[in-house]
Enzyme design. Structure first.
Site: not given
Ligand SMILES: *Cc1c(COP(=O)(O)O)cnc(C)c1O
Length: 402
Positions: A98, A120, A386
């Site tokens: 993020k 938000e 992610s």
């Molecule tokens: C917020 C988040 C997501 C989901 O958000 P996307 O916008 O779909 O990428 C996925 N993995 C993690 C670790 C997150 O914090």
């Protein structure tokens, strides 16, 4: 950097009207027109500016810790009989992808002359990433968060406050993300001149989906280089990513969208099962409609009321998907799968035990589908990891002995 790359010839990128096929656009109340119009007019000029790219790149390197490694997961590869690489977004400062987006948007806000940032947040991850970059740049930060979420996510609320942000509870409606978003939009309408709204995923009105995808596209830009160095070929057979609103998937897919030999796999949260009534599998359950000012697929009742989603992972608990992904689904360019809560938990434990990496519960959804892909031993698979699992330890441990 490739963030301002010309995508006008692509079938899968945004068109000049802000649409991906029949999805996207900017369905905003008239009072929001000046804010969104300014962004639409200025974002590409700013992203194309060499001084912007220099500053963005320097912060990604020295502050976030990029490039994030592309790690060959040997034991996981043995288990699934393929060549599996993990793109380690979990190693970024603040623990997920993020921050790539919030760094980019705060630099953009500065160039637009904004003094104040609003955002938000649901689980608080995007709120923390936003509060972090506001501290970095010395800008005022106001984060709207549902009052129920504030109770549920105390550690992230504490982090935001520690970083100097003001957390404002949204007390209307279901007191969760959607209500926090409404409050943020109301704030933005009232402060059109000095405030930038940092949206956290590849959703919302044009230009946000394209802007966020470009800021996250550093993920696939790095994968290409790293894979070329490691295997002699920049293109894998598969790229797999989990999908809430779709920003880490958009970043991981971006430079592969027009490479049709690369199979793109998006994994949604199946919750307790797609047809259990407790799910967030938008492409399975959704129909076309408008959410957060964008025409896209969303989960809704017969008369168009948004259906509350469910997922064990807060980051995937969103009733829509960004318009780029709705189009990738409709055209068949990406394959959409879903992983249940149970499957994600098992995959999270598996990665921890096989590789010594505790993944975010969101990322565990992507890992959970390795078992369902028709893999050959030579296939190169890149999974976008992610985020890291520290924030999810309670959830993992609560389900440990089940
Ligand atoms: C917020 C988040 C997501 C989901 O958000 P996307 O916008 O779909 O990428 C996925 N993995 C993690 C670790 C997150 O914090």
């Amino acid at each position: 950097m490739d963030i301002a790359i010309d995508t006008s010839k692509s079938r899968y990128q945004v068109d000049k009207n802000g649409y991906y096929g029949r999805f996207g656009g900017a369905y905003i109340p008239e009072m929001l027109f000046p804010n969104v119009d300014e962004l639409q007019r200025r974002y590409m000029e700013i992203l194309s500016d060499p001084s912007f790219q220099q500053e963005f790149e320097a912060l990604l390197q020295d502050y976030v810790g990029r490039p994030s490694p592309l790690y060959f997961a040997k034991r996981l590869s043995e288990k699934y009989k393929a060549q599996i690489y993990l793109k380690r977004e979990d190693l970024n400062h603040t623990g997920a992808h993020k921050v790539n987006n919030t760094i980019g948007q705060i630099l953009l806000a500065k160039r637009l002359g904004k003094k104040r940032i609003i955002a938000e947040t649901g689980a608080g991850q995007h709120g923390v990433a936003t509060a972090t970059v506001c501290a970095l740049m010395g800008l005022e930060c106001v984060v709207y968060m549902g009052s129920i979420d504030i109770e549920r996510q105390a550690p992230n609320v504490a982090r935001m406050k520690m970083l100097g942000a003001t957390v404002v509870p949204a007390t209307s409606g279901s007191k969760t993300l959607k209500d926090a978003t409404n409050e943020a939009i109301r704030d933005w309408i009232n402060n059109p001149v000095d405030t930038h709204y940092i949206l956290g995923t590849a959703a919302g009105p044009h230009p946000y989906p394209d802007m966020v995808a470009r800021l996250q596209s550093v993920i696939s830009e790095e994968i290409r280089k790293q894979l070329l160095a490691k295997t002699g070929n920049a293109n894998p057979d598969y790229v797999v990513a989990c999908i809430g609103g779709g920003s880490n998937a958009a970043g991981a897919f971006f430079h592969y969208l027009d490479e049709e030999s690369v199979k793109l796999v998006a994994v949604e949260a199946g919750g307790k099962g797609v047809h259990s009534g407790f799910s967030a599998a938008t492409t399975q359950l959704g129909k076309i409609g408008i959410i957060h000012a964008s025409k896209t697929l969303l989960m809704q009742t017969e008369d168009g009321q948004i259906v509350e989603p469910h997922s064990i992972s807060a980051g995937l608990d969103y009733p829509g998907i960004g318009p780029m992904h709705a189009h990738l689904y409709e055209t068949g360019r990406a394959k959409f799968l879903d992983a249940t809560d149970e499957e994600a938990l098992a995959a999270g434990y598996e990665l921890s035990r096989l590789e010594g990496i505790i993944p975010a519960m969101e990322s565990a959804h992507a890992l959970a589908k390795l078992k369902d892909l028709p893999l050959n031993p030579d296939d190169v698979v890149v999974v976008c990891l992610s985020g890291r699992g520290d924030k999810d330890l309670d959830t993992y441990i609560r389900h440990m002995n089940k």
